[in-house]
Design an enzyme around this catalytic site. Structure first.
Site, PDB file in Angstrom:
ATOM      1  N   HIS A  17      33.313  33.869  45.670  1.00  0.00           N
ATOM      2  CA  HIS A  17      34.163  35.023  45.975  1.00  0.00           C
ATOM      3  C   HIS A  17      33.939  36.062  44.899  1.00  0.00           C
ATOM      4  O   HIS A  17      33.978  35.737  43.701  1.00  0.00           O
ATOM      5  CB  HIS A  17      35.641  34.634  46.036  1.00  0.00           C
ATOM      6  CG  HIS A  17      35.932  33.706  47.167  1.00  0.00           C
ATOM      7  ND1 HIS A  17      36.027  34.146  48.471  1.00  0.00           N
ATOM      8  CD2 HIS A  17      36.075  32.360  47.200  1.00  0.00           C
ATOM      9  CE1 HIS A  17      36.248  33.098  49.253  1.00  0.00           C
ATOM     10  NE2 HIS A  17      36.278  32.010  48.512  1.00  0.00           N
ATOM     11  N   TYR A  77      35.589  44.235  43.935  1.00  0.00           N
ATOM     12  CA  TYR A  77      34.387  43.737  44.616  1.00  0.00           C
ATOM     13  C   TYR A  77      33.068  44.123  43.948  1.00  0.00           C
ATOM     14  O   TYR A  77      32.007  43.730  44.416  1.00  0.00           O
ATOM     15  CB  TYR A  77      34.406  44.190  46.082  1.00  0.00           C
ATOM     16  CG  TYR A  77      35.560  43.561  46.854  1.00  0.00           C
ATOM     17  CD1 TYR A  77      35.569  42.193  47.123  1.00  0.00           C
ATOM     18  CD2 TYR A  77      36.642  44.311  47.278  1.00  0.00           C
ATOM     19  CE1 TYR A  77      36.623  41.601  47.798  1.00  0.00           C
ATOM     20  CE2 TYR A  77      37.712  43.727  47.967  1.00  0.00           C
ATOM     21  CZ  TYR A  77      37.688  42.374  48.218  1.00  0.00           C
ATOM     22  OH  TYR A  77      38.738  41.781  48.885  1.00  0.00           O
TER      23      TYR A  77
HETATM   24  C1  DQA Z   1      36.492  37.714  49.269  1.00  0.00           C
HETATM   25  C2  DQA Z   1      37.989  37.492  49.051  1.00  0.00           C
HETATM   26  C3  DQA Z   1      38.739  37.451  50.364  1.00  0.00           C
HETATM   27  O1  DQA Z   1      40.138  37.248  50.125  1.00  0.00           O
HETATM   28  C4  DQA Z   1      38.588  38.761  51.095  1.00  0.00           C
HETATM   29  O2  DQA Z   1      39.240  38.700  52.331  1.00  0.00           O
HETATM   30  C5  DQA Z   1      37.159  39.166  51.230  1.00  0.00           C
HETATM   31  C6  DQA Z   1      36.239  38.937  50.132  1.00  0.00           C
HETATM   32  C7  DQA Z   1      35.757  37.923  47.952  1.00  0.00           C
HETATM   33  O3  DQA Z   1      34.534  37.819  47.945  1.00  0.00           O
HETATM   34  O4  DQA Z   1      36.387  38.228  46.936  1.00  0.00           O
HETATM   35  O5  DQA Z   1      36.784  39.794  52.227  1.00  0.00           O
HETATM   36  O6  DQA Z   1      35.954  36.565  49.911  1.00  0.00           O
END
Ligand code: DQA
Length: 146
Positions: free
Chosen positions: A99, A22
């Site tokens: 994402h 992340y």
């Molecule tokens: C997300 C990816 C999703 O699978 C996950 O549940 C998230 C973050 C991302 O930004 O990589 O909470 O949306």
């Protein structure tokens, strides 16, 4: 150009989640970056985050009235919320799905997004810089900037 940046469930705690996936920034650092990038790119952003699906959808409904474009990361809702898909389909302005992590190379259940086919672009797996790329895409696509 007024751009809504909508982050969904658990995005408020991204600073605590795996930095490899992340990017290691907290939500307020991410939002500060977004405001800086918007200044550089000569657009306006309004950042919102919620863990409540109904609120997320209400903000979509409000934004029909004012937003010129939308950047959206629904978090885990991306993988199952048809209600969010319905709300996103009603936008008549460009929507970019972002994402932070590369959902296409993670667990099977993350590989599908309800937003597939209903957004102008998808930026996946580029960490916080993916939001900058989304802003650049939207500003370049803005007829007023031509
Ligand atoms: C997300 C990816 C999703 O699978 C996950 O549940 C998230 C973050 C991302 O930004 O990589 O909470 O949306």
């Amino acid at each position: 150009m007024r751009i809504l940046v909508l982050n969904g469930v658990n995005l408020d705690v991204i600073g605590r989640r795996d930095p490899e996936l992340y990017g290691g920034l907290g939500i307020s650092e991410l939002e500060t970056r977004l405001y800086d990038w918007a200044l550089q790119l000569d657009c306006t952003v309004r950042c919102r985050q919620t863990n409540h699906e109904g609120e997320f959808i209400d903000w979509c409904h409000e934004a029909y009235e004012w937003a010129d474009a939308v950047i959206i990361n629904p978090g885990a809702w991306s993988h199952y919320s048809w209600a969010i898909r319905d709300a996103v389909e009603l936008f008549t302005v460009p929507v970019v799905e972002v994402h932070l992590s590369n959902i296409l190379e993670r667990e099977e259940w993350r590989r599908f997004s309800v937003l597939e086919g209903s957004v102008s672009a998808r930026i996946i797996g580029k960490g916080p810089d993916g939001y900058r790329e989304a802003l650049e895409f939207l500003v370049a696509a803005d007829p007023a900037s031509a």
